[in-house]
Design a protein around this motif. Structure first.
Motif, PDB file in Angstrom:
ATOM      1  N   ILE A   1       0.906  -1.187   0.136  1.00  0.00           N
ATOM      2  CA  ILE A   1      -0.008   0.064   0.151  1.00  0.00           C
ATOM      3  C   ILE A   1       0.961   1.253   0.021  1.00  0.00           C
ATOM      4  O   ILE A   1       0.779   2.202  -0.649  1.00  0.00           O
ATOM      5  N   THR A   2       2.036   1.354   0.986  1.00  0.00           N
ATOM      6  CA  THR A   2       2.874   2.380   0.841  1.00  0.00           C
ATOM      7  C   THR A   2       3.512   2.835  -0.513  1.00  0.00           C
ATOM      8  O   THR A   2       3.472   3.773  -0.908  1.00  0.00           O
ATOM      9  N   ILE A   3       3.963   1.645  -1.258  1.00  0.00           N
ATOM     10  CA  ILE A   3       4.668   1.891  -2.501  1.00  0.00           C
ATOM     11  C   ILE A   3       3.554   2.414  -3.442  1.00  0.00           C
ATOM     12  O   ILE A   3       3.984   3.438  -4.447  1.00  0.00           O
ATOM     13  N   GLN A   4       2.157   1.980  -3.342  1.00  0.00           N
ATOM     14  CA  GLN A   4       1.386   2.396  -4.549  1.00  0.00           C
ATOM     15  C   GLN A   4       1.159   3.781  -3.948  1.00  0.00           C
ATOM     16  O   GLN A   4       0.762   4.630  -5.040  1.00  0.00           O
ATOM     17  N   GLN A   5       1.069   4.145  -2.626  1.00  0.00           N
ATOM     18  CA  GLN A   5       0.792   5.554  -2.235  1.00  0.00           C
ATOM     19  C   GLN A   5       1.867   6.664  -2.903  1.00  0.00           C
ATOM     20  O   GLN A   5       1.684   7.769  -3.418  1.00  0.00           O
ATOM     21  N   GLN A   6       3.015   6.140  -2.816  1.00  0.00           N
ATOM     22  CA  GLN A   6       4.303   6.875  -3.144  1.00  0.00           C
ATOM     23  C   GLN A   6       4.273   7.152  -4.820  1.00  0.00           C
ATOM     24  O   GLN A   6       4.149   8.300  -5.123  1.00  0.00           O
ATOM     25  N   TYR A   7       3.887   5.949  -5.521  1.00  0.00           N
ATOM     26  CA  TYR A   7       3.652   6.371  -6.909  1.00  0.00           C
ATOM     27  C   TYR A   7       2.584   7.193  -7.118  1.00  0.00           C
ATOM     28  O   TYR A   7       2.906   8.134  -8.254  1.00  0.00           O
ATOM     29  N   LEU A   8       1.490   7.183  -6.584  1.00  0.00           N
ATOM     30  CA  LEU A   8       0.395   8.284  -6.871  1.00  0.00           C
ATOM     31  C   LEU A   8       0.711   9.712  -6.703  1.00  0.00           C
ATOM     32  O   LEU A   8       0.477  10.510  -7.260  1.00  0.00           O
ATOM     33  N   GLU A   9       1.445   9.652  -5.502  1.00  0.00           N
ATOM     34  CA  GLU A   9       1.945  11.090  -4.714  1.00  0.00           C
ATOM     35  C   GLU A   9       2.876  11.513  -5.980  1.00  0.00           C
ATOM     36  O   GLU A   9       2.730  12.732  -6.259  1.00  0.00           O
ATOM     37  N   THR A  10       3.863  10.764  -6.248  1.00  0.00           N
ATOM     38  CA  THR A  10       4.907  11.405  -7.439  1.00  0.00           C
ATOM     39  C   THR A  10       4.252  11.627  -8.620  1.00  0.00           C
ATOM     40  O   THR A  10       4.582  12.658  -9.156  1.00  0.00           O
TER      41      THR A  10
ATOM     42  N   LYS B   1       7.714   3.054 -10.588  1.00  0.00           N
ATOM     43  CA  LYS B   1       6.918   2.351 -11.843  1.00  0.00           C
ATOM     44  C   LYS B   1       7.387   0.935 -12.101  1.00  0.00           C
ATOM     45  O   LYS B   1       6.595  -0.039 -12.429  1.00  0.00           O
ATOM     46  N   LYS B   2       8.865   1.150 -12.147  1.00  0.00           N
ATOM     47  CA  LYS B   2       9.641  -0.309 -12.169  1.00  0.00           C
ATOM     48  C   LYS B   2       9.452  -1.247 -11.061  1.00  0.00           C
ATOM     49  O   LYS B   2       9.069  -2.440 -11.569  1.00  0.00           O
ATOM     50  N   GLN B   3       9.522  -0.505  -9.978  1.00  0.00           N
ATOM     51  CA  GLN B   3       9.095  -1.470  -8.980  1.00  0.00           C
ATOM     52  C   GLN B   3       7.731  -2.065  -8.729  1.00  0.00           C
ATOM     53  O   GLN B   3       7.618  -3.387  -8.725  1.00  0.00           O
ATOM     54  N   LEU B   4       6.566  -1.590  -9.323  1.00  0.00           N
ATOM     55  CA  LEU B   4       5.482  -1.844  -9.319  1.00  0.00           C
ATOM     56  C   LEU B   4       5.287  -2.998 -10.523  1.00  0.00           C
ATOM     57  O   LEU B   4       4.342  -3.819 -10.281  1.00  0.00           O
TER      58      LEU B   4
ATOM     59  N   LEU C   1       7.923  -4.781 -11.583  1.00  0.00           N
ATOM     60  CA  LEU C   1       8.422  -6.149 -11.231  1.00  0.00           C
ATOM     61  C   LEU C   1       7.468  -7.100 -10.103  1.00  0.00           C
ATOM     62  O   LEU C   1       7.693  -8.211 -10.068  1.00  0.00           O
ATOM     63  N   ILE C   2       6.499  -6.498  -9.438  1.00  0.00           N
ATOM     64  CA  ILE C   2       5.584  -7.189  -8.468  1.00  0.00           C
ATOM     65  C   ILE C   2       4.474  -7.263  -9.107  1.00  0.00           C
ATOM     66  O   ILE C   2       3.367  -7.703  -8.646  1.00  0.00           O
ATOM     67  N   HIS C   3       4.525  -7.237 -10.517  1.00  0.00           N
ATOM     68  CA  HIS C   3       3.104  -7.417 -11.169  1.00  0.00           C
ATOM     69  C   HIS C   3       1.622  -6.559 -10.860  1.00  0.00           C
ATOM     70  O   HIS C   3       0.684  -7.345 -10.622  1.00  0.00           O
ATOM     71  N   LEU C   4       2.032  -5.415 -10.343  1.00  0.00           N
ATOM     72  CA  LEU C   4       0.876  -4.520 -10.023  1.00  0.00           C
ATOM     73  C   LEU C   4       0.390  -3.818 -11.401  1.00  0.00           C
ATOM     74  O   LEU C   4       1.210  -3.133 -12.041  1.00  0.00           O
ATOM     75  N   PRO C   5      -0.750  -3.748 -11.787  1.00  0.00           N
ATOM     76  CA  PRO C   5      -1.100  -3.099 -12.986  1.00  0.00           C
ATOM     77  C   PRO C   5      -1.578  -1.873 -12.684  1.00  0.00           C
ATOM     78  O   PRO C   5      -2.232  -1.216 -11.839  1.00  0.00           O
ATOM     79  N   LEU C   6      -0.484  -0.789 -13.624  1.00  0.00           N
ATOM     80  CA  LEU C   6      -0.732   0.720 -13.370  1.00  0.00           C
ATOM     81  C   LEU C   6      -1.925   1.292 -13.919  1.00  0.00           C
ATOM     82  O   LEU C   6      -2.397   2.257 -13.540  1.00  0.00           O
ATOM     83  N   THR C   7      -2.548   0.344 -14.773  1.00  0.00           N
ATOM     84  CA  THR C   7      -3.937   1.088 -15.188  1.00  0.00           C
ATOM     85  C   THR C   7      -4.944   1.223 -14.197  1.00  0.00           C
ATOM     86  O   THR C   7      -5.760   2.188 -13.982  1.00  0.00           O
ATOM     87  N   LEU C   8      -4.843   0.125 -13.370  1.00  0.00           N
ATOM     88  CA  LEU C   8      -5.884   0.263 -12.095  1.00  0.00           C
ATOM     89  C   LEU C   8      -5.500   1.257 -11.369  1.00  0.00           C
ATOM     90  O   LEU C   8      -6.249   2.078 -10.489  1.00  0.00           O
ATOM     91  N   LEU C   9      -4.071   1.258 -10.991  1.00  0.00           N
ATOM     92  CA  LEU C   9      -3.452   2.245 -10.060  1.00  0.00           C
ATOM     93  C   LEU C   9      -3.650   3.816 -10.478  1.00  0.00           C
ATOM     94  O   LEU C   9      -3.884   4.702  -9.675  1.00  0.00           O
ATOM     95  N   ASP C  10      -3.518   3.777 -11.775  1.00  0.00           N
ATOM     96  CA  ASP C  10      -3.656   5.354 -12.410  1.00  0.00           C
ATOM     97  C   ASP C  10      -4.926   5.772 -12.257  1.00  0.00           C
ATOM     98  O   ASP C  10      -5.468   7.041 -12.408  1.00  0.00           O
ATOM     99  N   SER C  11      -5.877   4.677 -12.142  1.00  0.00           N
ATOM    100  CA  SER C  11      -7.397   5.219 -12.093  1.00  0.00           C
ATOM    101  C   SER C  11      -7.925   5.374 -10.631  1.00  0.00           C
ATOM    102  O   SER C  11      -9.051   5.732 -10.247  1.00  0.00           O
TER     103      SER C  11
END
Length: 379
Positions: free
Chosen positions: A116-125, A171-174, A176-186
């Protein structure tokens, strides 16, 4: 190797069983000794009853063999250790050893607050990058029009580049752990991530359980792809120089030692390993056979070298003692009975139930007892 039979024992028994005496009061003798030159007479009925067979020398391809033991193996690139790029707790696990999987298939999932923390950091950046980009574009326009100081534009440009690098790293870290950026960007944040199969194959080991906490370096699942299965044989140093790519061989498995399968040499190692001074030889097996082999199976093999044409007899035709080998040769004449004479032979290469006869000229165009004749000795 031909079955070891003592000629002295054979002749002694023939003397007893085939002419001079009867082995049993209930059994008739099967043959008759007809001279002191080790000749035997068999009637047609006795010949049929004992299922004897006659044969002649045959010209065949025969090769000297080198014996080697080893195991069924797969290339290093066909073995995969699956780990999680992110530590967490194991959820959604439903695997068994031997189960077939395909590359990219979900094996299990892990759950962790750090996700959750790494996704939060991605959205904030992402949001900060949008803001800094607009600032940079404004300062660039002002700089071109000479309205603001040059250092203000350079500061905005530097801050944008720093934020861009942080955003790309996340973005590269996400990825690697196979988290879909399309869902995260939404705006959708996930508390778990899937762990996927890195190759297609079969599960060879499951080292985790549901609810386990695993670290990034921990091997959770092991996969083996058997599509490139081969034999890894150990050949002694003295024989290594005689082994070449393309040579044919046969091998047997520990559970079926009497069944032999074909293969051919694919690669001979250039290094000597171990205190036993052996060289590794890799051999390919047929595709239809590979599906029945399991990595780790023990095998025995015989590698053909120096193949040549030779005059051969079946091993069953030979009578062998310590330094003497003979065969029973059918004599001429038309008395209605079979007359055989014991003739000594010199042998060469022995392979796959066949034996090279070196003094073949002594036996050319002659019929030889190749099967069934030795049953009379056991009566």
């Amino acid at each position: 190797m031909p079955v070891q039979r003592s000629i002295v024992g054979i002749i002694s028994l023939v003397l007893i069983c085939l002419g001079t005496f009867s082995c049993s009061p209930d059994k008739p003798s099967i043959g008759t000794l007809v001279s002191e030159k080790k000749q035997i007479m068999i009637t047609p009925k006795q010949f049929l009853d004992e299922k004897m067979m006659l044969g002649m020398l045959q010209k065949e391809m025969i090769a000297e063999t080198v014996s080697a033991n080893g195991y069924v193996e797969v290339p290093p690139g066909s073995i995969a250790s699956v780990s999680a790029y992110q530590s967490g707790y194991v959820i959604d696990l439903n695997l068994l050893p031997g189960q077939s999987v395909k590359k990219g298939e979900r094996l299990f999932s892990i759950e962790s607050p750090e996700l959750i923390t790494i996704q939060q950091q991605y959205l904030e950046t992402s949001e900060a990058l949008k803001y800094l980009k607009s600032v940079l574009e404004r300062e660039k326009t002002l700089d071109q029009e000479k309205i603001s100081a040059k250092k203000t534009f350079e500061k905005a440009e530097n801050e944008y580049k720093i934020m861009w690098s942080r955003h790309e790293a996340l973005k590269k870290q996400l990825a690697l752990i196979h988290l879909p950026l399309t869902l995260l960007d939404s705006g959708t944040i996930s508390s778990s991530i899937p762990i996927l199969a890195s190759i297609s194959g079969f599960i060879s080991a499951v080292n985790i359980h549901l609810g386990d906490f695993i670290n990034e370096a921990e091997v959770a699942i092991e996969i083996i792809n058997t599509s490139h299965i081969h034999l890894e044989l150990q050949v002694f140093e003295r024989d290594a120089s005689r082994i070449k790519k393309g040579q044919e061989l046969i091998f047997s498995l520990a559970q079926t030692p009497d069944i032999w399968y074909p293969a051919d040499v694919h690669l001979v190692s250039k290094t000597i390993s171990g205190s036993e001074r052996t060289v590794k030889v890799h051999a390919d097996v047929a595709d239809d056979l590979a599906g029945r082999l399991i990595p780790g199976m023990f095998v025995k093999s015989k590698i053909d070298i120096d193949a040549k044409e030779a005059m051969c007899l079946p091993e069953s035709a030979l009578l062998t003692e310590v330094n003497k080998t003979s065969v029973l040769v059918k004599m001429g004449g038309n008395t209605g009975n079979y007359h055989f004479e014991l003739i000594q032979v010199s042998t060469g290469i022995q392979e796959k139930g066949r034996v090279e006869i070196l003094n073949y000229k002594d036996l050319q165009n002659k019929e030889i007892l190749i099967s069934g004749g030795f049953s009379l000795i056991q009566n």
